[in-house]
Design a protein around this motif. Structure first.
Motif, PDB file in Angstrom:
ATOM      1  N   PHE A 139       0.758  -1.352  -0.115  1.00  0.00           N
ATOM      2  CA  PHE A 139       0.010  -0.445  -0.219  1.00  0.00           C
ATOM      3  C   PHE A 139       0.996   1.410   0.230  1.00  0.00           C
ATOM      4  N   LYS A 140       0.335   2.398  -0.516  1.00  0.00           N
ATOM      5  CA  LYS A 140       1.030   3.574  -0.225  1.00  0.00           C
ATOM      6  C   LYS A 140      -0.318   4.364   0.614  1.00  0.00           C
ATOM      7  N   VAL A 141       0.941   5.035   1.551  1.00  0.00           N
ATOM      8  CA  VAL A 141       0.023   6.537   2.515  1.00  0.00           C
ATOM      9  C   VAL A 141      -0.643   6.963   2.181  1.00  0.00           C
TER      10      VAL A 141
ATOM     11  N   PHE B 161      -7.504   1.331  -0.779  1.00  0.00           N
ATOM     12  CA  PHE B 161      -7.448   0.376  -0.722  1.00  0.00           C
ATOM     13  C   PHE B 161      -8.507  -0.635  -0.636  1.00  0.00           C
ATOM     14  N   GLU B 162      -8.315  -1.733  -1.547  1.00  0.00           N
ATOM     15  CA  GLU B 162      -9.399  -2.400  -1.408  1.00  0.00           C
ATOM     16  C   GLU B 162      -8.424  -3.717  -0.899  1.00  0.00           C
TER      17      GLU B 162
ATOM     18  N   LYS C 175     -12.450  -2.025   3.063  1.00  0.00           N
ATOM     19  CA  LYS C 175     -11.519  -0.705   2.349  1.00  0.00           C
ATOM     20  C   LYS C 175     -10.616  -0.364   3.122  1.00  0.00           C
ATOM     21  N   SER C 176      -8.974  -0.206   2.987  1.00  0.00           N
ATOM     22  CA  SER C 176      -8.318  -0.210   3.600  1.00  0.00           C
ATOM     23  C   SER C 176      -7.396   0.972   3.471  1.00  0.00           C
ATOM     24  N   LEU C 177      -7.345   1.870   4.700  1.00  0.00           N
ATOM     25  CA  LEU C 177      -6.414   3.400   4.535  1.00  0.00           C
ATOM     26  C   LEU C 177      -5.579   3.407   5.134  1.00  0.00           C
TER      27      LEU C 177
ATOM     28  N   LEU D 251       2.099   4.427  12.400  1.00  0.00           N
ATOM     29  CA  LEU D 251       1.486   3.662  11.275  1.00  0.00           C
ATOM     30  C   LEU D 251      -0.152   3.049  11.132  1.00  0.00           C
ATOM     31  N   VAL D 252      -1.075   3.632  10.846  1.00  0.00           N
ATOM     32  CA  VAL D 252      -2.351   3.790  11.608  1.00  0.00           C
ATOM     33  C   VAL D 252      -3.286   2.719   9.949  1.00  0.00           C
ATOM     34  N   CYS D 253      -4.220   2.238  10.173  1.00  0.00           N
ATOM     35  CA  CYS D 253      -4.943   1.910   9.331  1.00  0.00           C
ATOM     36  C   CYS D 253      -6.339   1.331   9.717  1.00  0.00           C
ATOM     37  N   VAL D 254      -6.840   2.026   9.269  1.00  0.00           N
ATOM     38  CA  VAL D 254      -8.007   1.716   9.411  1.00  0.00           C
ATOM     39  C   VAL D 254      -8.678   1.000   7.825  1.00  0.00           C
ATOM     40  N   GLN D 255      -9.736  -0.708   8.968  1.00  0.00           N
ATOM     41  CA  GLN D 255      -9.665  -1.346   7.547  1.00  0.00           C
ATOM     42  C   GLN D 255     -11.496  -1.459   7.817  1.00  0.00           C
ATOM     43  N   THR D 256     -12.297  -0.588   6.809  1.00  0.00           N
ATOM     44  CA  THR D 256     -13.781  -0.461   6.696  1.00  0.00           C
ATOM     45  C   THR D 256     -14.390  -1.561   6.498  1.00  0.00           C
ATOM     46  N   GLY D 257     -15.228  -1.907   6.844  1.00  0.00           N
ATOM     47  CA  GLY D 257     -16.364  -3.450   6.276  1.00  0.00           C
ATOM     48  C   GLY D 257     -17.208  -3.457   6.891  1.00  0.00           C
TER      49      GLY D 257
END
Ligand code: VLP
Length: 138
Positions: free
Chosen positions: A65-67, A71-72, A84-86, A94-100
């Protein structure tokens, strides 16, 4: 100088990994195996571009991924749910939010001295002090 997560990291502890896996709906047999694993992470960072390869004797997971670019994510071999991850920077974390389907899902990586930490979140479960990964010098 921005933080650099690049390197090869070995898991040293995974407190409350069980709670996280239950929240994700991982079945009993898989959880029993997964808890025993000592996965390794190879992280390659080029500025805001990341390659994180988590490998184990049981399953592997590759994330690129790119910060700042959503992306899916298919979570293939984990819980297999798409989301969907950001990933963003919060200072040096480095913080990832995984929406679903699963609420409050995501993870955070940060460095503490020579250790890499990983907090995994899903619904009401989290690994409180993070999963520590011991850095292998290359
Ligand atoms: C799934 C639980 C275990 C349990 C079944 C399979 C891959 C941050 C992020 C980037 C992770 C690691 C995966 C967490 C396991 C979910 C197989 C374990 C080895 O890492 O670095 O992918 O989310």
């Amino acid at each position: 100088m921005p933080v650099d997560f690049s390197g090869t990291w070995n898991l040293v502890s995974n407190d409350n990994f069980e709670g996280y896996m239950v929240a994700l709906g991982i079945d009993f047999a898989t959880r029993k195996i997964a808890k025993m694993l000592k996965p390794q992470k190879v992280i390659k960072q080029d500025g805001d571009s990341f390659y994180i390869h988590t490998t184990s004797t049981f399953r592997d997971y590759l994330l690129e991924f790119k910060v700042g670019e959503e992306f899916e994510e298919d979570n293939k071999g984990l819980d297999n749910r798409k989301c969907k991850s950001l990933v963003t920077w919060e200072n040096d974390k480095l913080v990832c939010v995984q929406t679903g389907e699963k609420k409050n899902r995501g993870w955070t990586h940060w460095l503490e001295g020579d250790d890499l930490h990983l907090e995994l979140r899903c619904e009401n479960q989290r690994l409180p002090s993070g999963t520590e990964w011991f850095h292998l010098l290359e």
